[in-house]
Motif scaffolding. Sequence first.
Motif, short mmCIF file in Angstrom:
data_model
loop_
_atom_site.label_atom_id
_atom_site.label_comp_id
_atom_site.label_asym_id
_atom_site.label_seq_id
_atom_site.Cartn_x
_atom_site.Cartn_y
_atom_site.Cartn_z
N THR A 26 -6.24 0.48 -1.89
CA THR A 26 -5.37 0.13 -1.09
C THR A 26 -3.89 0.51 -1.00
OG1 THR A 26 -5.15 -2.45 -1.61
CG2 THR A 26 -6.96 -1.96 -0.85
N TYR A 64 -0.46 1.72 1.71
CA TYR A 64 0.55 2.05 1.99
C TYR A 64 1.70 3.02 1.76
CZ TYR A 64 -0.42 -3.15 2.97
OH TYR A 64 -1.65 -4.12 3.24
N ARG A 65 0.79 3.98 0.38
CA ARG A 65 1.88 4.88 -0.14
C ARG A 65 2.02 6.07 1.10
NH1 ARG A 65 3.11 4.96 -5.37
NH2 ARG A 65 3.06 3.52 -6.46
N SER A 68 5.09 -2.46 3.51
CA SER A 68 4.09 -3.18 3.23
C SER A 68 4.31 -4.69 3.80
CB SER A 68 3.89 -3.42 2.12
OG SER A 68 4.73 -4.10 0.76
N ARG A 93 0.58 -4.95 7.63
CA ARG A 93 -0.93 -5.17 6.73
C ARG A 93 -2.64 -5.24 7.59
NH1 ARG A 93 1.27 -6.15 2.12
NH2 ARG A 93 -0.89 -6.91 1.46
N ARG A 146 -2.71 -5.75 -4.67
CA ARG A 146 -1.76 -6.99 -4.42
C ARG A 146 -2.32 -8.15 -4.10
NH1 ARG A 146 -0.03 -3.68 -6.08
NH2 ARG A 146 2.23 -2.54 -7.01
N ASP A 147 -3.12 -8.50 -3.44
CA ASP A 147 -3.10 -9.46 -2.02
C ASP A 147 -4.82 -9.29 -1.63
OD1 ASP A 147 -3.02 -7.87 -0.26
OD2 ASP A 147 -3.10 -8.54 1.38
N ARG A 188 4.93 3.52 -16.68
CA ARG A 188 4.75 4.18 -15.42
C ARG A 188 5.41 5.12 -15.85
NH1 ARG A 188 2.52 3.62 -10.76
NH2 ARG A 188 3.00 1.52 -9.71
N ARG A 233 10.62 -4.29 -7.02
CA ARG A 233 9.46 -3.89 -6.38
C ARG A 233 8.63 -5.65 -6.43
NH1 ARG A 233 4.39 -0.15 -5.87
NH2 ARG A 233 5.36 0.26 -8.01
N ASP A 248 7.31 -8.01 -3.92
CA ASP A 248 6.27 -7.92 -3.46
C ASP A 248 5.73 -8.89 -3.81
OD1 ASP A 248 5.90 -5.21 -3.11
OD2 ASP A 248 4.87 -4.74 -5.16
N ARG A 274 7.56 -11.73 0.18
CA ARG A 274 7.59 -11.32 0.90
C ARG A 274 6.42 -12.78 2.35
NH1 ARG A 274 3.88 -6.60 -0.48
NH2 ARG A 274 2.06 -7.64 -0.73
#
Length: 220
Positions: free
Chosen positions: A32, A36-37, A96, A102, A123-124, A150, A173, A177, A180
């Motif tokens: 997912t 968003y990317r 996002s 979303r 994330r969700d 990374r 980030r 994340d 929010r």
Amino acid sequence: MLRVAIDGPGGTGKSTIAKAVAERFGLEYIDTGAMYRALGLKALRNGVDAADEEAVRGMLAETSIDFVGGQTHLDGEDVSGLIRTNEISMAASNISKLAIVRAKVDEVSRHLASTKDVVMEGRDIGTTVIPDAEVKIFMTASPEIRAKRRYDQLLAAGKEADYEKIFKETQQRDYQDSHREVSPLRQAEDAVLLDTSDMTLEENIDAVADLISSITGRSA
Ligand code: DC
């Protein structure tokens, strides 16, 4: 029906592990974050400010996202090779935050999960997208290890990398994340917590596969 939800911050190895596990169990892998990317990339390209909800709404109305043979397609263009940079990571995190964004990604994700058995990563997923998933896993690792992963990933892909900068961006980030308003990153109450800091990739894949087997009775 089998839906495996894997959530957690960036750099935990979620993507690699989710992909490997999907292959072992014959499930469809859905990333997912890639959606968003792709939306972050489009906003950057079109000069759309992620904080400007009306401008983003206009952009969404003219946007299609698809997965074709495991590749991410934005308006019919394969953007898979363009969305793994630090700049796009931040753009994705920024865009996002918006509920309208979303909602769009959730719609595509839920549709995909309704047609096939999936491993869905984000994330969700366990809290919001598929709260009734059969298996829910929340992966973590220390911020230093995640930044190092990374960094290694970027180097391996032949891209430039600066560890200190990546570490700072990783923290920024994570904060963004997790804080929010809409569907923040958090562990679902019924998710199994997996700290991958001291695991090799193989150990991590085995741990997730064992969890799936013990919860569902399916063997890999
Ligand atoms: O998993 P990733 O690093 O590719 O995700 C990029 C960004 O997209 C992440 O910083 C926050 C956002 N994201 C999200 O809000 N919800 C998801 N389910 C997946 C990603």
